[in-house]
Structures are given as C-alpha cells and as structure tokens.
Design a protein around this motif. Sequence first.
Motif, PDB file in Angstrom:
ATOM      1  N   TYR A 155      -8.942  -7.323   4.744  1.00 45.96           N
ATOM      2  CA  TYR A 155      -8.790  -5.883   4.532  1.00 45.96           C
ATOM      3  C   TYR A 155      -7.305  -5.562   4.374  1.00 45.96           C
ATOM      4  CZ  TYR A 155     -13.653  -5.072   5.852  1.00 45.96           C
ATOM      5  OH  TYR A 155     -15.013  -5.061   5.887  1.00 45.96           O
ATOM      6  N   LEU A 156      -6.983  -4.779   3.358  1.00 42.76           N
ATOM      7  CA  LEU A 156      -5.594  -4.357   3.203  1.00 42.76           C
ATOM      8  C   LEU A 156      -5.423  -3.091   4.033  1.00 42.76           C
ATOM      9  CD1 LEU A 156      -5.134  -4.623  -0.687  1.00 42.76           C
ATOM     10  CD2 LEU A 156      -5.047  -6.439   1.027  1.00 42.76           C
ATOM     11  N   ASP A 157      -4.521  -3.138   5.009  1.00 40.35           N
ATOM     12  CA  ASP A 157      -4.382  -1.927   5.812  1.00 40.35           C
ATOM     13  C   ASP A 157      -2.960  -1.634   6.274  1.00 40.35           C
ATOM     14  OD1 ASP A 157      -5.724  -3.358   8.908  1.00 40.35           O
ATOM     15  OD2 ASP A 157      -4.054  -3.904   7.610  1.00 40.35           O
ATOM     16  N   LYS A 158      -1.987  -2.449   5.877  1.00 46.11           N
ATOM     17  CA  LYS A 158      -0.609  -2.176   6.306  1.00 46.11           C
ATOM     18  C   LYS A 158       0.060  -1.288   5.260  1.00 46.11           C
ATOM     19  CE  LYS A 158      -0.178  -5.507   9.714  1.00 46.11           C
ATOM     20  NZ  LYS A 158      -1.566  -5.398  10.167  1.00 46.11           N
ATOM     21  N   ILE A 159       0.348  -0.071   5.650  1.00 47.72           N
ATOM     22  CA  ILE A 159       0.900   0.881   4.690  1.00 47.72           C
ATOM     23  C   ILE A 159       2.420   0.890   4.765  1.00 47.72           C
ATOM     24  CG2 ILE A 159       1.023   3.349   4.099  1.00 47.72           C
ATOM     25  CD1 ILE A 159      -1.852   3.589   5.031  1.00 47.72           C
TER      26      ILE A 159
ATOM     27  N   TRP B 192      -9.647   0.825   0.715  1.00 48.52           N
ATOM     28  CA  TRP B 192      -9.404  -0.553   1.131  1.00 48.52           C
ATOM     29  C   TRP B 192     -10.039  -0.884   2.467  1.00 48.52           C
ATOM     30  CZ3 TRP B 192      -7.863  -2.943  -2.977  1.00 48.52           C
ATOM     31  CH2 TRP B 192      -7.077  -2.261  -3.916  1.00 48.52           C
ATOM     32  N   ASP B 193     -10.462   0.167   3.173  1.00 48.79           N
ATOM     33  CA  ASP B 193     -11.056  -0.078   4.488  1.00 48.79           C
ATOM     34  C   ASP B 193     -12.572  -0.211   4.416  1.00 48.79           C
ATOM     35  OD1 ASP B 193     -10.943   3.430   5.546  1.00 48.79           O
ATOM     36  OD2 ASP B 193     -11.167   2.481   3.582  1.00 48.79           O
TER      37      ASP B 193
ATOM     38  N   HIS C  37      -6.694   4.698  -0.899  1.00 52.88           N
ATOM     39  CA  HIS C  37      -8.056   4.909  -0.420  1.00 52.88           C
ATOM     40  C   HIS C  37      -8.892   3.685  -0.761  1.00 52.88           C
ATOM     41  CE1 HIS C  37      -8.513   5.861  -4.667  1.00 52.88           C
ATOM     42  NE2 HIS C  37      -9.831   5.713  -4.536  1.00 52.88           N
TER      43      HIS C  37
ATOM     44  N   LEU D 229       0.863  -1.183   0.000  1.00 55.90           N
ATOM     45  CA  LEU D 229       0.000   0.000   0.000  1.00 55.90           C
ATOM     46  C   LEU D 229       0.895   1.227   0.000  1.00 55.90           C
ATOM     47  CD1 LEU D 229      -2.979  -0.720   2.434  1.00 55.90           C
ATOM     48  CD2 LEU D 229      -3.083  -0.193   0.000  1.00 55.90           C
TER      49      LEU D 229
ATOM     50  N   PRO E 223     -13.557  -5.702   2.096  1.00 59.80           N
ATOM     51  CA  PRO E 223     -12.315  -6.496   2.010  1.00 59.80           C
ATOM     52  C   PRO E 223     -12.025  -6.942   0.573  1.00 59.80           C
ATOM     53  CG  PRO E 223     -14.094  -7.854   2.871  1.00 59.80           C
ATOM     54  CD  PRO E 223     -14.656  -6.477   2.713  1.00 59.80           C
TER      55      PRO E 223
ATOM     56  N   LYS F 103     -10.995   2.435  -5.301  1.00 55.34           N
ATOM     57  CA  LYS F 103      -9.855   2.100  -4.433  1.00 55.34           C
ATOM     58  C   LYS F 103      -8.570   2.364  -5.200  1.00 55.34           C
ATOM     59  CE  LYS F 103     -12.579  -0.992  -4.746  1.00 55.34           C
ATOM     60  NZ  LYS F 103     -13.766  -1.372  -5.568  1.00 55.34           N
TER      61      LYS F 103
ATOM     62  N   THR G  59       1.761   8.207  -0.059  1.00 56.64           N
ATOM     63  CA  THR G  59       0.495   7.586   0.321  1.00 56.64           C
ATOM     64  C   THR G  59      -0.716   8.285  -0.284  1.00 56.64           C
ATOM     65  OG1 THR G  59       0.383   8.987   2.283  1.00 56.64           O
ATOM     66  CG2 THR G  59       1.464   6.844   2.522  1.00 56.64           C
TER      67      THR G  59
END
Lengths: 293, 173
Positions: free
Chosen positions: A227-231, A205-206, A203, A185, A209, A266, A199
């Motif tokens: 859910y993709l959330d690790k940036i 992804w939250d 947007h 991400l 999923p 997204k 970054t």
Amino acid sequence: MGVGVSSVMGPDGEAGGLPTGLGDLPENCVAAVLAYLEPLEICRAARLSRTFRGASSSDSVWETKLPRNYRHLLALATDEENPYKKSRLCKKEIYARLCRPVPLDGGTKEFWLERTSGGICMSISSRALLITGIDDRRYWSYLTTEESGFHSVAYLHQTWWFEVDGEVDFCFPAGSYSLFFRLHLGRATKRLGRRICITEHIHGWDIKPVRFQLSTSDGQLAQSKCYLDKIGSWILYHAGDFVVENSDVPTNLKFSMKQIDCTHTKGGLCVDSVFIYPKGFRQGKIFAADLMT
Amino acid sequence: MAKMIKLVSGDGAEFEVEEEVAFQSKIIKDIVADADDVIPLPTVSSKVLIQVIEYCRKHAAVNSFPLSPSSSAAAAASSSSSISYSKPVSDPALRAWDNEFVKLNNSSLFDIVIAANYLDIEELVDLVLETVADRIKGKQAQEIRRQFNIENDFTPEEEEALRRENSWAFQNN
C-alpha cells in the motif's frame, strides 16, 4: 624480490640497525596492501608519500576493484573525448570514469559505478517507462523538478488503470541486485521559497495495494504488493531482486507496477524513476513490500 | 626417514628442516630440484628465518594432515593452480594460529614479508600484507604516518595536484 635488505641485516651480521619500515617494502608489496583497502581509502593513502602515490595508481590494485566486464561498460561511455585517449586509460582512470554516470538510450537511462562498493547502479527515467495513458492530459502530465535526477517526473492526476512497465537489456556484472520504484504521493512545489506538498489529488491508494513484478530472461520472477501511504516524501519502493550469474551475457529485465482494479480511481502520485542497486546497498527511505507466497 | 634440507641464515646460523617444510618456499623447492641440499640465505637474518620456518612448519603439517575435507581440497587446489593470488585459509584453527602469529610489531612484520617475498611463500606474504592493511584501515593519514614512520616527501604543488587528481573519489553523486 625484496629491495630493503640492508635494514634486515646490520653491519655485524646481526638483526639490528634501523627498524624495517614500510618504505623498505618493494612497491608491489605496498600495492598488494592497498588492494585490501576500499577505493576511497586507496585514494587517501596516495597522499602519504611518493611510494604510496605510485602504488595507489598501480593497475594491479584497481584491476581487483573493477567489475569483470569493465571493458564492455567503458565502451558504452562514448565521451566527447576521442576514443584513442579512452583506450590509453589506466585501470584507476577507468574506475574514476565509470563512477560518473554513463547515459544510455538517449539519456533516458544512466548507469554508474558506486565508488565505495564497486557495484553497478542504474536509473531509468519515467520517459523510458511505458505508462498507460501517459499521453492523455486528463490523467498524466510531466512536471519539471530538481528533485529528480532526470529533472522531470510523471504526475498522475487520476486514473482507473494504473500501470507502469519497463524493460532494460544490459550486461550487469555478476551479483545480486534490487529494483526500486521512486515514488512520491502528492505534488511538491515551492511557495515563498519553501517546499510544500499539494495533496488534493491523492486518493485510492488505501483501497487496494499496488502490485510490483520483476522478471528476467533466465526465468527469475519476483512479485510483491504494497500500500502506498507515505505522503510528502520520495520513497524507494522495493519491487524485487534478481541475480546475474554471468557478466558477459546481457540480462533482459522486465518490471512493472500496477493497480488495475477498475472499481476505484487513484491519483496524486509522482513517478520519478526506477533504480537498480547492488543488493544490500540502500539509499533513501525504503518501504518494504509484502512478498506474495 | 624424512629428507632434511639445511638453511643457512645471513648471520651464519644453520637450520635443518624437513623437506616438506622447506618446500613451502617455491624458491627453495626449485633450487633443491637442482640437487642442492644446503641453501644459503644471505639476506635473511636468523631471527626472521626462525619465524618463517615456524610458519612453514605449521602450514606444511596442516597440508599433510588436513583436519577436514574442505581444508585439504583448498590446499590441493591452491598448490595445483597457477593463479596469482592464494586461496584464503579455510581451516578456522589454522586461521586462529595465523592471527596469533602476526601479533608482531610493524618492523618485524616487514622483515617477515620481505623474506617471504624473497623465498616466494605466497600465503605468508598475503597474510602479512592483509595484516598491514588491517592496521591502515579506518585511520587518518597523520596516524598512519606516525605508526609506520612514513615521511611526507611531497612538495605542496604535488599535494595539490594529487588532491585534484583524486577528487572524483570524494565527490557525492
């Protein structure tokens, strides 16, 4: 038959004289001992003495380490070296050769033997994947980067319909495997010699999923969502597992990653490649997806 | 009445053992088939022969009176197959006995494996070799050399050539 009999019996017919040493064992016994060790330790043991060097190169040792279909896999390694030389490789040399990546499909895929476990791994570049809208520069572009084994990743600016499909047809040696998507991400770049992560496009992804799916030609199916959330770092997202029963039959694998809820866009995602590893062998950070019931 | 076979060690000691015990050795089994009940074993000392007979007696007993259906199936399979490796011992009690049996110094183990190799007692050979492998695993070269009295008989050129030859095993992908 044993060769070291002189140390078993002393000259007076009693068990005495010098204690029996490893050097008294016939070479096939030393080779049999080495076969219980892992490849790395076998190569280390080669340095102990001439007997060990000989035993560590013996075909009987490496035959047990090679995958069952190693002849087929070696045939795929079409090297610049002439094929005659390839046919004269001993088993240890075959093992060493397969530890180097073997390109497939014009270099868009690679497979290799993982040297400690002897399991086959594969990586499939983004160029070999079917990405919806990849040709539309509003949505996707390719970035050159050293952070990918293929030196190029697909970067998503934004889209409604996010879908990445792939297929591979390969004679995996019998065993269990896990398939991962390597994702990031944000877009990494260098400023003043330091790695920074842009970054601005991230947007969506939250909201819902991403759904992973994996299926084989013999009817196996794995589905999961996450859910993709690790940036800011490369993550191996576990899409699913599959089992291969027969090393001599090609496994046809279809896999996909989707987020196609068109009520939201997204973006800001790098798609590097898909990895297949023997189950249980892990590399990098892994984010477990929730399994669907 | 169980048929007895007489084994004679290299130092002249005689041992009478039941046929099924002696037959753990494929070599003895073949010799006896030619109608010979006294078997000289000039290359095996009595000390080693006693230990080998102890192993054979324990394993013959288990093969005759299996404790579980799975161990008898494994025994039947391994005796009738022609594959070159023996199946692992499936009975946990027997495995525990084996682990106690191999609590010997290296020299004694080597004596046993040389004798077992000569007598073609596959399971005993595998047991000892696996034990030796366990004693090598995870150890540095210096320690292995010291423990097993291995002399480094390489020239510096040979050592360098070996390092290059095996460098593939130590590289990171």
